[in-house]
Design a protein around this motif. Sequence first.
Motif, mmCIF file in Angstrom:
data_model
loop_
_atom_site.group_PDB
_atom_site.id
_atom_site.type_symbol
_atom_site.label_atom_id
_atom_site.label_comp_id
_atom_site.label_asym_id
_atom_site.label_seq_id
_atom_site.Cartn_x
_atom_site.Cartn_y
_atom_site.Cartn_z
ATOM 1 N N ASN A 138 -27.989 24.036 -73.652
ATOM 2 C CA ASN A 138 -27.449 25.288 -74.177
ATOM 3 C C ASN A 138 -28.276 26.504 -73.773
ATOM 4 O O ASN A 138 -27.775 27.436 -73.159
ATOM 5 N N GLY A 139 -29.559 26.500 -74.123
ATOM 6 C CA GLY A 139 -30.403 27.639 -73.783
ATOM 7 C C GLY A 139 -30.707 27.730 -72.307
ATOM 8 O O GLY A 139 -30.763 28.822 -71.730
ATOM 9 N N ALA A 140 -30.887 26.576 -71.657
ATOM 10 C CA ALA A 140 -31.303 26.581 -70.252
ATOM 11 C C ALA A 140 -30.231 27.180 -69.359
ATOM 12 O O ALA A 140 -30.479 28.112 -68.601
ATOM 13 N N SER A 141 -29.016 26.697 -69.424
ATOM 14 C CA SER A 141 -27.989 27.212 -68.531
ATOM 15 C C SER A 141 -27.599 28.645 -68.888
ATOM 16 O O SER A 141 -27.234 29.436 -68.015
ATOM 17 N N GLY A 142 -27.706 29.009 -70.176
ATOM 18 C CA GLY A 142 -27.421 30.397 -70.555
ATOM 19 C C GLY A 142 -28.456 31.356 -70.000
ATOM 20 O O GLY A 142 -28.126 32.461 -69.552
ATOM 21 N N ARG A 143 -29.714 30.957 -70.016
ATOM 22 C CA ARG A 143 -30.771 31.787 -69.443
ATOM 23 C C ARG A 143 -30.551 31.959 -67.935
ATOM 24 O O ARG A 143 -30.779 33.039 -67.371
ATOM 25 N N ALA A 144 -30.100 30.913 -67.252
ATOM 26 C CA ALA A 144 -29.850 31.003 -65.815
ATOM 27 C C ALA A 144 -28.776 32.038 -65.504
ATOM 28 O O ALA A 144 -28.892 32.818 -64.554
ATOM 29 N N VAL A 145 -27.722 32.064 -66.316
ATOM 30 C CA VAL A 145 -26.664 33.054 -66.111
ATOM 31 C C VAL A 145 -27.213 34.468 -66.266
ATOM 32 O O VAL A 145 -26.910 35.368 -65.482
ATOM 33 N N MET A 146 -28.053 34.670 -67.274
ATOM 34 C CA MET A 146 -28.618 35.994 -67.508
ATOM 35 C C MET A 146 -29.493 36.435 -66.343
ATOM 36 O O MET A 146 -29.577 37.620 -66.017
ATOM 37 N N GLU A 361 -29.643 41.752 -75.994
ATOM 38 C CA GLU A 361 -30.550 42.323 -76.991
ATOM 39 C C GLU A 361 -31.956 41.749 -76.845
ATOM 40 O O GLU A 361 -32.948 42.467 -76.976
ATOM 41 N N ALA A 362 -32.052 40.452 -76.537
ATOM 42 C CA ALA A 362 -33.362 39.817 -76.424
ATOM 43 C C ALA A 362 -34.061 40.141 -75.115
ATOM 44 O O ALA A 362 -35.289 40.180 -75.051
ATOM 45 N N GLY A 363 -33.290 40.398 -74.036
ATOM 46 C CA GLY A 363 -33.876 40.614 -72.718
ATOM 47 C C GLY A 363 -33.890 39.338 -71.901
ATOM 48 O O GLY A 363 -34.016 38.235 -72.442
ATOM 49 N N GLY A 364 -33.741 39.477 -70.582
ATOM 50 C CA GLY A 364 -33.603 38.313 -69.718
ATOM 51 C C GLY A 364 -34.764 37.345 -69.787
ATOM 52 O O GLY A 364 -34.587 36.129 -69.734
ATOM 53 N N ALA A 365 -35.992 37.846 -69.927
ATOM 54 C CA ALA A 365 -37.159 36.962 -69.922
ATOM 55 C C ALA A 365 -37.266 36.124 -71.189
ATOM 56 O O ALA A 365 -37.956 35.111 -71.204
ATOM 57 N N SER A 366 -36.582 36.545 -72.262
ATOM 58 C CA SER A 366 -36.637 35.799 -73.530
ATOM 59 C C SER A 366 -35.276 35.259 -73.931
ATOM 60 O O SER A 366 -35.083 34.855 -75.081
ATOM 61 N N ALA A 367 -34.338 35.235 -72.975
ATOM 62 C CA ALA A 367 -32.978 34.793 -73.303
ATOM 63 C C ALA A 367 -32.954 33.346 -73.768
ATOM 64 O O ALA A 367 -32.185 32.985 -74.663
ATOM 65 N N GLY A 368 -33.794 32.488 -73.181
ATOM 66 C CA GLY A 368 -33.812 31.087 -73.585
ATOM 67 C C GLY A 368 -34.187 30.918 -75.043
ATOM 68 O O GLY A 368 -33.561 30.142 -75.781
ATOM 69 N N THR A 369 -35.197 31.663 -75.502
ATOM 70 C CA THR A 369 -35.612 31.589 -76.902
ATOM 71 C C THR A 369 -34.508 32.093 -77.823
ATOM 72 O O THR A 369 -34.199 31.462 -78.846
ATOM 73 N N ALA A 370 -33.897 33.239 -77.467
ATOM 74 C CA ALA A 370 -32.837 33.806 -78.312
ATOM 75 C C ALA A 370 -31.640 32.861 -78.396
ATOM 76 O O ALA A 370 -31.077 32.647 -79.480
ATOM 77 N N LEU A 371 -31.233 32.292 -77.264
ATOM 78 C CA LEU A 371 -30.111 31.361 -77.275
ATOM 79 C C LEU A 371 -30.477 30.088 -78.041
ATOM 80 O O LEU A 371 -29.626 29.479 -78.700
ATOM 81 N N GLY A 372 -31.755 29.680 -77.953
ATOM 82 C CA GLY A 372 -32.202 28.540 -78.750
ATOM 83 C C GLY A 372 -32.110 28.814 -80.236
ATOM 84 O O GLY A 372 -31.719 27.943 -81.023
ATOM 85 N N MET A 373 -32.467 30.045 -80.648
ATOM 86 C CA MET A 373 -32.332 30.423 -82.051
ATOM 87 C C MET A 373 -30.876 30.333 -82.500
ATOM 88 O O MET A 373 -30.571 29.780 -83.570
ATOM 89 N N ALA A 374 -29.977 30.883 -81.675
ATOM 90 C CA ALA A 374 -28.558 30.873 -82.030
ATOM 91 C C ALA A 374 -28.020 29.455 -82.102
ATOM 92 O O ALA A 374 -27.290 29.094 -83.041
ATOM 93 N N ASN A 375 -28.375 28.643 -81.133
ATOM 94 C CA ASN A 375 -27.853 27.284 -81.115
ATOM 95 C C ASN A 375 -28.429 26.434 -82.238
ATOM 96 O O ASN A 375 -27.798 25.481 -82.699
ATOM 97 N N THR A 376 -29.637 26.772 -82.694
ATOM 98 C CA THR A 376 -30.166 26.093 -83.882
ATOM 99 C C THR A 376 -29.260 26.369 -85.074
ATOM 100 O O THR A 376 -28.874 25.444 -85.809
ATOM 101 N N ALA A 377 -28.889 27.646 -85.251
ATOM 102 C CA ALA A 377 -27.985 27.999 -86.351
ATOM 103 C C ALA A 377 -26.623 27.328 -86.184
ATOM 104 O O ALA A 377 -26.027 26.837 -87.151
#
Length: 419
Positions: A138-146, A361-377
């Motif tokens: 989830n976070g990995a492929s989303g960060r790649a798109v960003m 909102e999180a920025g490209g360099a931190s997109a993986g962490t932000a998407l990880g937060m969302a996917n946790t929820a």
Amino acid sequence: MRTSCQAIPVPVSVTAPGDAHRWKVLAVGVAANASFSAAANGMPTTAIWLRSGYHLSNTELGVALGAMGLGVALTELPWGMATDRWGDRPVLLTGLLGTMLALLALLLWITPADGSVPPLWALSAGLALVGVLGGSVNGASGRAVMRWFGAGERGFAMSIRQTAVPLGGGLGALILPSLASRHGFMPVFGALALVCGLSAFLTWRWMHEPHFSAEAATAPQNASKRLLQGKPGSPLKNRRVWRMVAAIGLLCVPQFAVLSYATVFLHDDGHLGLAEITAVMVALQAGAMIMRIWSGRHTDRRANRPAYLRGSALVALAAFMLLGLAAACDAPGWLLMAGVVAAGIAVSAWHGVAYTELATEAGGASAGTALGMANTAVYVGLFLTPVTLPHVLAASSWAVVWWLAGLVALAARPLFPKP
């Protein structure tokens, strides 16, 4: 009259190096997400046969269906942070290959055979392990798109990537119930392991870190230093990120209510057979795919992601109110089928838009962490929804279940940013 030979700056369209390869990266993201979605969203479509094959009550069925979501919820944030640290490729390869092995373990040791039925704890533990490892996609492929796509097309690209969820779920709904009803769960787990292995091969072949910054290549000269350097503040300290994470998690609850128990609802309350139930779930996922792509393109063109997200919560509320009314009035089967499809599409169309807004909102360099937060929820919801729903149903009715799902969707609206 003499004229000046001074050069006049002409704006040019900047195309980042390796521009064509970004579509292969997007294809890898779609394949990886579809592989895991076939398990996470496809397994609930086998709920009727899971219940009978493993000799489960409705409450025990909810525990089994929620186990995979619990596994994802526990590890989404660590996977996202690992992606920001080490990159998409190693995280995806580790997760997909691990998921394949976990599914093969279920196939070999945790399937009913020769009159023996594995205990609930073993089934739940196996599905939870699939969630722990599969959550990496989830976070990995989303960060790649960003990182590979610029701001003007990011919503469209992320929405295409998010179509992988209903695509995988639709393929699962099309194939897994038939396999489960005719051949049991060995071929179910085997088919899921196969697609994870194929996605791992595509990841090894095509997934690479870009040698450029999509944001820096496409941003105007006065773009913020934060974006150009790719060093945003931690998403864990950003209130706007946390509000969006909560909104995404809430708006997924009614979606999981449909995905987890629509087949049981249509079978028990609508008295429908395998063909009708399969048609409903496939139509729901196909409609969700179409609407996700449309919503991404629509919000890219109009730059109205916050307004769209707040409107989506109202549309979901209306759809679930109508589905609950149909259930309360003992509507005919065809009307219940239409209500499930409409509610499922309404509560699934917004995903790509929300994830794009969150990652921006999180920025490209931190997109993986932000998407990880969302996917946790999101996957906390995937765990709690099927576990809680049988108790709500036992104390009330299907109409109340769908009405409560609509109210949860409404609660997400004020948490999305205002236009």
